[in-house]
Design a protein around this motif. Sequence first.
Motif, short mmCIF file in Angstrom:
data_model
loop_
_atom_site.label_atom_id
_atom_site.label_comp_id
_atom_site.label_asym_id
_atom_site.label_seq_id
_atom_site.Cartn_x
_atom_site.Cartn_y
_atom_site.Cartn_z
N PRO A 1 48.91 59.24 39.34
CA PRO A 1 49.24 58.06 40.14
C PRO A 1 49.40 58.48 41.60
N PRO B 1 59.95 56.46 36.53
CA PRO B 1 60.35 55.22 35.85
C PRO B 1 60.97 55.49 34.49
N MET C 1 55.84 52.05 39.11
CA MET C 1 56.97 52.08 40.03
C MET C 1 57.58 53.47 40.15
N ARG C 2 58.06 53.77 41.34
CA ARG C 2 58.82 54.99 41.61
C ARG C 2 60.04 54.59 42.42
N GLU D 1 44.40 56.26 27.72
CA GLU D 1 45.33 56.84 28.70
C GLU D 1 45.52 58.33 28.46
N GLY D 2 45.74 59.07 29.51
CA GLY D 2 46.13 60.47 29.38
C GLY D 2 44.99 61.44 29.18
N LYS E 1 48.51 58.00 25.10
CA LYS E 1 48.16 59.42 25.27
C LYS E 1 48.42 60.24 24.00
N ASN F 1 52.92 46.67 34.62
CA ASN F 1 53.71 46.68 33.40
C ASN F 1 54.77 45.57 33.43
N TYR G 1 45.07 62.47 34.25
CA TYR G 1 45.20 63.47 35.31
C TYR G 1 43.86 64.13 35.62
N GLU H 1 46.39 51.06 37.66
CA GLU H 1 47.67 50.60 37.13
C GLU H 1 48.74 50.86 38.18
N ASP I 1 49.80 47.63 25.77
CA ASP I 1 50.03 49.00 26.24
C ASP I 1 50.59 49.88 25.12
N ASP I 2 50.45 51.18 25.30
CA ASP I 2 51.05 52.17 24.39
C ASP I 2 50.63 51.96 22.94
N GLU J 1 43.04 64.41 30.10
CA GLU J 1 43.34 65.57 30.95
C GLU J 1 42.22 66.60 30.98
N GLN K 1 47.54 54.39 39.73
CA GLN K 1 46.68 55.35 39.03
C GLN K 1 45.32 54.72 38.78
#
Length: 292
Positions: free
Chosen positions: A264, A74, A62-63, A237-238, A204, A118, A259, A59, A180-181, A240, A45
Amino acid sequence: HSKIEGKNQFQIYSPDMNLNSFKMFTLKNDLKKALVKEEFLIYFQPRINPLTFELTGAEALMRWNHRKWGIVSPIDFISLAEESGLIVKMGEWLLREVCRQIKGWLEQSINFEKISINISSLQLFQSDFVQTVSTILNEEGVDSSYLEFEITESVIIDREEHVLKTLKELKSMGIALALDDFGTGYSSLNYLRKLPCDTIKIDKSLINDILSNNETYDIFEATIRLCHKLNKSVVVEGIETYEQLSIIQKLDCKEFQGYLCSKPLKQEKFLEFLHLGKWTNESKKQMMIQAN
Ligand code: C2E
Ligand code: MG
Ligand code: MG
Ligand code: MG
């Protein structure tokens, strides 16, 4: 093989198992094999400067490309991987793959600052974590300055001394650290002081209803001022909407993800973004169509 699948299929008809718990059941079983079967993917992303719209990096997220469930988020497998301890090997795989990508981009003379990854607490609890990281960077021939590790404040709830020592070692190796977060935990302010992070990623949830609620706005603004006062760089983050973007422009945030500029992206799509070097309305439209 067919025996395992048969058993799983039997479970779907079990009256006390709904589709979601069936899914989690199969994911848990299949996770062990996913790494050898090379089913993990890395999405990137973009991280964007809100004033110039230039790309600062990305960033890595993972998928899991699961044969039955398709692309798995994730959110559905990281906690399973942490419970089983598999996250340690998955994290090593991720770091190595990201290093390979970075090397490829640099060979194409593409400009970017950093790629963030992460890191789960379980990885930081390993006594050989720093050694492992250093080995992978050496083997792949990537400079540590291209990497940033994202951690959450939960990392120092246990084994505080060991974790702080590990984080300081990573920092002295030249790896940037981000918290993070931020804004979702319990005693964030104390951790803000304790953790040796240069960057804070604002969750976010702090900007979600920022336009409709004055108190939310005040909390968001004060949080960013606090981070700046402590000499931390802020990533929001986040993002929109353009309204949210204009707020973070005014508050002098250095980077954002969201977004609005891009979801991502798969490697190939992210490479197109990297080549542009910038977020434009045109690139945005194209990327949004391509992203899944
Ligand atoms: P995170 O590290 O906070 O990553 C940001 C998440 O926010 C990503 O979700 C991203 O897709 C999502 N996001 C970004 N912008 C927007 C937006 O504008 N709107 C909305 N609704 N969402 C947005 P994702 O990729 O599903 O990852 C979820 C979490 O899973 C991550 O949260 C991270 O904690 C964890 N995770 C992902 N990859 C890894 C990994 O390789 N290792 C570890 N340990 N955890 C990972
Ligand atoms: Mg993150
Ligand atoms: Mg996270
Ligand atoms: Mg986050």
